[in-house]
Design a protein around this motif. Structure first.
Motif, PDB file in Angstrom:
ATOM      1  N   GLU A  22      41.555  34.107  44.113  1.00  0.00           N
ATOM      2  CA  GLU A  22      40.834  33.643  45.303  1.00  0.00           C
ATOM      3  C   GLU A  22      40.064  34.814  45.900  1.00  0.00           C
ATOM      4  O   GLU A  22      40.614  35.909  46.020  1.00  0.00           O
ATOM      5  CB  GLU A  22      41.828  33.137  46.359  1.00  0.00           C
ATOM      6  CG  GLU A  22      42.533  31.848  46.011  1.00  0.00           C
ATOM      7  CD  GLU A  22      41.563  30.684  45.835  1.00  0.00           C
ATOM      8  OE1 GLU A  22      40.619  30.575  46.660  1.00  0.00           O
ATOM      9  OE2 GLU A  22      41.725  29.932  44.860  1.00  0.00           O
ATOM     10  N   GLN A  23      38.826  34.571  46.296  1.00  0.00           N
ATOM     11  CA  GLN A  23      38.113  35.629  47.021  1.00  0.00           C
ATOM     12  C   GLN A  23      38.645  35.644  48.447  1.00  0.00           C
ATOM     13  O   GLN A  23      38.401  34.727  49.221  1.00  0.00           O
ATOM     14  CB  GLN A  23      36.606  35.382  47.018  1.00  0.00           C
ATOM     15  CG  GLN A  23      35.893  36.531  47.722  1.00  0.00           C
ATOM     16  CD  GLN A  23      34.408  36.570  47.453  1.00  0.00           C
ATOM     17  OE1 GLN A  23      33.901  35.952  46.532  1.00  0.00           O
ATOM     18  NE2 GLN A  23      33.689  37.318  48.289  1.00  0.00           N
ATOM     19  N   GLU A  24      39.400  36.677  48.764  1.00  0.00           N
ATOM     20  CA  GLU A  24      40.062  36.697  50.063  1.00  0.00           C
ATOM     21  C   GLU A  24      40.284  38.122  50.538  1.00  0.00           C
ATOM     22  O   GLU A  24      40.154  39.085  49.783  1.00  0.00           O
ATOM     23  CB  GLU A  24      41.415  35.966  49.975  1.00  0.00           C
ATOM     24  CG  GLU A  24      42.376  36.657  49.040  1.00  0.00           C
ATOM     25  CD  GLU A  24      43.593  35.803  48.671  1.00  0.00           C
ATOM     26  OE1 GLU A  24      43.684  34.646  49.108  1.00  0.00           O
ATOM     27  OE2 GLU A  24      44.453  36.325  47.943  1.00  0.00           O
ATOM     28  N   THR A  25      40.631  38.235  51.812  1.00  0.00           N
ATOM     29  CA  THR A  25      40.995  39.522  52.388  1.00  0.00           C
ATOM     30  C   THR A  25      42.510  39.582  52.411  1.00  0.00           C
ATOM     31  O   THR A  25      43.164  38.664  52.877  1.00  0.00           O
ATOM     32  CB  THR A  25      40.429  39.650  53.808  1.00  0.00           C
ATOM     33  OG1 THR A  25      39.020  39.469  53.750  1.00  0.00           O
ATOM     34  CG2 THR A  25      40.721  41.013  54.395  1.00  0.00           C
ATOM     35  N   ARG A  26      43.062  40.671  51.894  1.00  0.00           N
ATOM     36  CA  ARG A  26      44.512  40.820  51.827  1.00  0.00           C
ATOM     37  C   ARG A  26      44.946  42.046  52.610  1.00  0.00           C
ATOM     38  O   ARG A  26      44.196  42.990  52.789  1.00  0.00           O
ATOM     39  CB  ARG A  26      44.981  40.939  50.362  1.00  0.00           C
ATOM     40  CG  ARG A  26      44.587  39.739  49.516  1.00  0.00           C
ATOM     41  CD  ARG A  26      45.000  39.910  48.059  1.00  0.00           C
ATOM     42  NE  ARG A  26      46.448  39.941  47.886  1.00  0.00           N
ATOM     43  CZ  ARG A  26      47.202  38.856  47.769  1.00  0.00           C
ATOM     44  NH1 ARG A  26      46.643  37.645  47.809  1.00  0.00           N
ATOM     45  NH2 ARG A  26      48.508  38.973  47.611  1.00  0.00           N
ATOM     46  N   ARG A  27      46.171  41.993  53.098  1.00  0.00           N
ATOM     47  CA  ARG A  27      46.696  43.095  53.873  1.00  0.00           C
ATOM     48  C   ARG A  27      47.769  43.800  53.068  1.00  0.00           C
ATOM     49  O   ARG A  27      48.688  43.161  52.552  1.00  0.00           O
ATOM     50  CB  ARG A  27      47.286  42.547  55.182  1.00  0.00           C
ATOM     51  CG  ARG A  27      47.702  43.614  56.158  1.00  0.00           C
ATOM     52  CD  ARG A  27      48.344  42.972  57.391  1.00  0.00           C
ATOM     53  NE  ARG A  27      49.050  43.977  58.150  1.00  0.00           N
ATOM     54  CZ  ARG A  27      48.482  44.789  59.038  1.00  0.00           C
ATOM     55  NH1 ARG A  27      47.204  44.662  59.312  1.00  0.00           N
ATOM     56  NH2 ARG A  27      49.196  45.701  59.674  1.00  0.00           N
ATOM     57  N   TRP A  28      47.618  45.116  52.927  1.00  0.00           N
ATOM     58  CA  TRP A  28      48.611  45.880  52.171  1.00  0.00           C
ATOM     59  C   TRP A  28      49.816  46.143  53.058  1.00  0.00           C
ATOM     60  O   TRP A  28      49.689  46.528  54.213  1.00  0.00           O
ATOM     61  CB  TRP A  28      48.011  47.199  51.691  1.00  0.00           C
ATOM     62  CG  TRP A  28      48.998  48.065  50.965  1.00  0.00           C
ATOM     63  CD1 TRP A  28      49.580  49.210  51.416  1.00  0.00           C
ATOM     64  CD2 TRP A  28      49.520  47.844  49.658  1.00  0.00           C
ATOM     65  NE1 TRP A  28      50.434  49.710  50.465  1.00  0.00           N
ATOM     66  CE2 TRP A  28      50.426  48.897  49.385  1.00  0.00           C
ATOM     67  CE3 TRP A  28      49.331  46.841  48.674  1.00  0.00           C
ATOM     68  CZ2 TRP A  28      51.129  48.985  48.175  1.00  0.00           C
ATOM     69  CZ3 TRP A  28      50.034  46.948  47.481  1.00  0.00           C
ATOM     70  CH2 TRP A  28      50.915  48.000  47.230  1.00  0.00           C
ATOM     71  N   ASP A  29      50.999  45.896  52.513  1.00  0.00           N
ATOM     72  CA  ASP A  29      52.237  46.167  53.231  1.00  0.00           C
ATOM     73  C   ASP A  29      52.906  47.366  52.586  1.00  0.00           C
ATOM     74  O   ASP A  29      53.464  47.268  51.489  1.00  0.00           O
ATOM     75  CB  ASP A  29      53.151  44.929  53.157  1.00  0.00           C
ATOM     76  CG  ASP A  29      54.385  45.109  54.025  1.00  0.00           C
ATOM     77  OD1 ASP A  29      54.864  46.266  54.157  1.00  0.00           O
ATOM     78  OD2 ASP A  29      54.873  44.109  54.573  1.00  0.00           O
ATOM     79  N   GLU A  30      52.813  48.476  53.279  1.00  0.00           N
ATOM     80  CA  GLU A  30      53.279  49.762  52.748  1.00  0.00           C
ATOM     81  C   GLU A  30      54.765  49.713  52.394  1.00  0.00           C
ATOM     82  O   GLU A  30      55.184  50.203  51.352  1.00  0.00           O
ATOM     83  CB  GLU A  30      53.010  50.838  53.807  1.00  0.00           C
ATOM     84  CG  GLU A  30      53.545  52.196  53.491  1.00  0.00           C
ATOM     85  CD  GLU A  30      52.524  53.058  52.767  1.00  0.00           C
ATOM     86  OE1 GLU A  30      51.478  53.366  53.365  1.00  0.00           O
ATOM     87  OE2 GLU A  30      52.777  53.422  51.608  1.00  0.00           O
ATOM     88  N   LYS A  76      37.778  35.312  52.402  1.00  0.00           N
ATOM     89  CA  LYS A  76      36.740  36.312  52.638  1.00  0.00           C
ATOM     90  C   LYS A  76      35.552  35.722  53.386  1.00  0.00           C
ATOM     91  O   LYS A  76      35.027  34.692  53.031  1.00  0.00           O
ATOM     92  CB  LYS A  76      36.312  36.861  51.278  1.00  0.00           C
ATOM     93  CG  LYS A  76      35.067  37.687  51.269  1.00  0.00           C
ATOM     94  CD  LYS A  76      35.403  39.164  51.207  1.00  0.00           C
ATOM     95  CE  LYS A  76      34.148  40.018  51.317  1.00  0.00           C
ATOM     96  NZ  LYS A  76      33.950  40.571  52.640  1.00  0.00           N
ATOM     97  N   GLU A  77      35.129  36.454  54.463  1.00  0.00           N
ATOM     98  CA  GLU A  77      33.911  36.030  55.153  1.00  0.00           C
ATOM     99  C   GLU A  77      32.715  36.557  54.384  1.00  0.00           C
ATOM    100  O   GLU A  77      32.787  37.576  53.719  1.00  0.00           O
ATOM    101  CB  GLU A  77      33.823  36.607  56.572  1.00  0.00           C
ATOM    102  CG  GLU A  77      35.051  36.572  57.409  1.00  0.00           C
ATOM    103  CD  GLU A  77      36.004  37.704  57.073  1.00  0.00           C
ATOM    104  OE1 GLU A  77      35.758  38.414  56.074  1.00  0.00           O
ATOM    105  OE2 GLU A  77      36.999  37.841  57.797  1.00  0.00           O
TER     106      GLU A  77
END
Ligand code: ADP
Ligand code: MG
Ligand code: ZN
Length: 473
Positions: free
Chosen positions: A242-250, A261-262
């Motif tokens: 999926e074209q999306e924005t993901r958040r990295w969880d350290e 994704k916008e």
């Protein structure tokens, strides 16, 4: 099937100008929440932005250093989105006519040299900070309006180590240019990772994700590897990315989807009517080019060719512009480059580390370090005594020559004086003498040590060894 990872980076750099990009508020990090604010940067109705010319100057300098072309006409656009970190409900950024297009950064990896293309670089304002606390969200607008450069690469990276090499190079460049502090822990260098995978040999790009919240180089390297593996696993199971924005969880060492994704369309970009187009004169660009400082890669090459230093020494000495400048000043005071490098990478770094001080803050003046090096070269003091003198004068920047004189530390090179002490030592240590005669090399070291001790550590070491040998024989 074999897969190839493709990465492009968007890097946000906070500029270290004194004031914000469109108002006179300070850009200082920290401070009580909402104390570095005014009606302009909190988006009060009726206020107007006034562009900070330093921001343009820094952008031109950076663009030229990246080898990009500076646009003769550049303009600001409004990027509209509704979120509490953005009091105007739009961010002033650049889309249609960014200040710089093209350019590249040449990196070195184990696999050799490679140039990462720069797509474009633009100016924009930073947003505020949301603080989530006890089930509530607090807002600090101090960061709102702090000037940023966004540097966007082509999708040219294939491996995590290339990404890190690029970021290290970029960070060093920005620091040498004096435009940013690049402190990742304070958020003045932030980086989004765009990543897709494709079958090896394929020319078309796969669908990408964009990863945010990467707060260290280590996190970035790990995120690249983990995300590539996630996408490959998905595709191999017959799924799609999926074209999306993901958040990295350290902590969890994984990323999760934040939002789809916008696209530029979602932001309803349009030229900001409050800010006129900016005409950048050729002379201004040429002047910036002429005034570029020598950057780390060029210094590293020069240190090896001109001074005969190792690649390692050259790399270490150029880790920051001011550290390199210090080294060059010591050499300018006639210290041999290799000796200057040894002192800086030995005693100086060790002291800074032990004192938990930045390597840039060196209390001893370059002139005094050069003088100390010269005292050793001339045989005025031996290397051990020099270390002692260094510790004594490093923090106070006392003249080492004066210190040596007032403390009577001059090396003893008087042959008769040393010979007398040697004779005394041999007489007092008959066991060691016979040990040495029966072939025990260790005994010699012991006798050298005893002689040195009697000479208060100031004996000329070559002379001590030579006279000991003479008398033993
Ligand atoms: P946007 O403006 O929507 O974020 P851009 O086209 O400007 O998208 O690209 C942003 C970054 O993503 C650039 O660094 C670009 O090189 C990279 N990128 C674009 N497409 C891909 C892809 N398919 N795979 C990996 N990186 C990509
Ligand atoms: Mg983007
Ligand atoms: Zn303000």
């Amino acid at each position: 099937m074999e897969w190839e990872t493709v990465v492009g980076l968007e890097t946000h750099v906070e500029l270290n100008t004194k004031t914000k990009i469109f108002c006179g508020c300070t850009t200082a990090f920290g401070g009580e929440p909402n104390t570095h604010c005014c009606p302009v940067c909190t988006g009060m109705p009726g206020t107007l932005p006034v562009l900070n010319r330093k921001v343009v100057e820094y952008a031109i300098r950076t663009g030229v250093a990246l080898g990009g072309s500076i646009s003769p006409i550049t303009r600001f656009d409004r990027k509209n989105y509704f979120y509490p970190d953005l009091p105007k409900a739009y961010q002033i950024s650049q889309l249609y006519l960014p200040i710089c297009v093209g350019g590249g950064v040449t990196i070195e990896t184990d696999a050799g040299e490679k140039t990462i293309g720069i797509h474009e670089m633009h100016m924009e304002e930073d947003a505020g900070k949301l603080i989530h606390q006890d089930g509530r969200t607090l807002i600090d607008y101090n960061r709102c309006g702090v000037p940023l450069l966004e540097i966007v690469t082509e999708p040219d990276f294939r491996r995590a180590d290339e990404v890190i090499a690029y970021l290290e190079q970029l960070k060093s460049m920005l620091e040498y240019l004096g435009v940013s502090d690049c402190k990742m822990q304070e958020g003045s260098l932030r980086c989004d990772v765009n990543l897709s995978v494709r079958p090896v040999g394929s020319e078309t790009l796969g669908t990408r994700t964009e990863m945010k919240n990467l707060s260290s180089f280590r996190a970035i390297a790990r995120a690249v590897e983990v995300e590539a593996r996630r996408q490959i696993a998905l595709l191999e199971q017959g799924g799609t990315v999926e074209q999306e924005t993901r958040r990295w969880d350290e902590e969890q060492n994984c990323s999760y989807a934040m939002r789809s994704k916008e696209t530029a369309k979602d932001y309803r970009y349009f030229p900001d009517p409050d800010l006129p187009a900016l005409h950048i004169r050729r002379e201004e660009v040429e002047q910036a080019r002429a005034q570029l400082p020598e950057l780390a890669p060029a210094k590293r090459r020069r240190y090896q060719e001109e001074y005969g230093l190792s690649a390692y020494d050259a790399e270490m000495l150029t880790m920051s512009r001011s550290f390199a400048a210090y080294f060059e000043q010591v050499v300018a005071f006639d210290a041999p480059p290799k000796a200057a490098a040894n002192w800086m990478l030995g005693e100086v770094l060790r002291d800074r580390k032990e004192a938990a001080q930045p390597t840039e803050d060196i209390p001893l003046s370059p002139k005094h370090l050069a003088a100390l090096i010269e005292c050793v070269a001339e045989g005025k003091i031996n290397r051990n005594t020099a270390s002692e003198v260094f510790s004594a004068v490093f923090h106070s920047d006392e003249d080492p020559i004066a210190y040596i004189r007032t403390h009577g530390l001059e090396q003893i090179s008087d042959e008769d004086a040393i010979a007398r002490v040697v004779a005394q030592v041999l007489e007092e240590n008959p066991q060691s003498v016979s040990d040495w005669r029966s072939g025990k090399q260790k005994a010699f070291g012991f006798l050298v040590g005893q002689t040195m001790r009697k000479l208060g550590g100031k004996g000329n070491p070559q002379l001590v060894r030579q006279l000991l040998e003479n008398q033993l024989n």
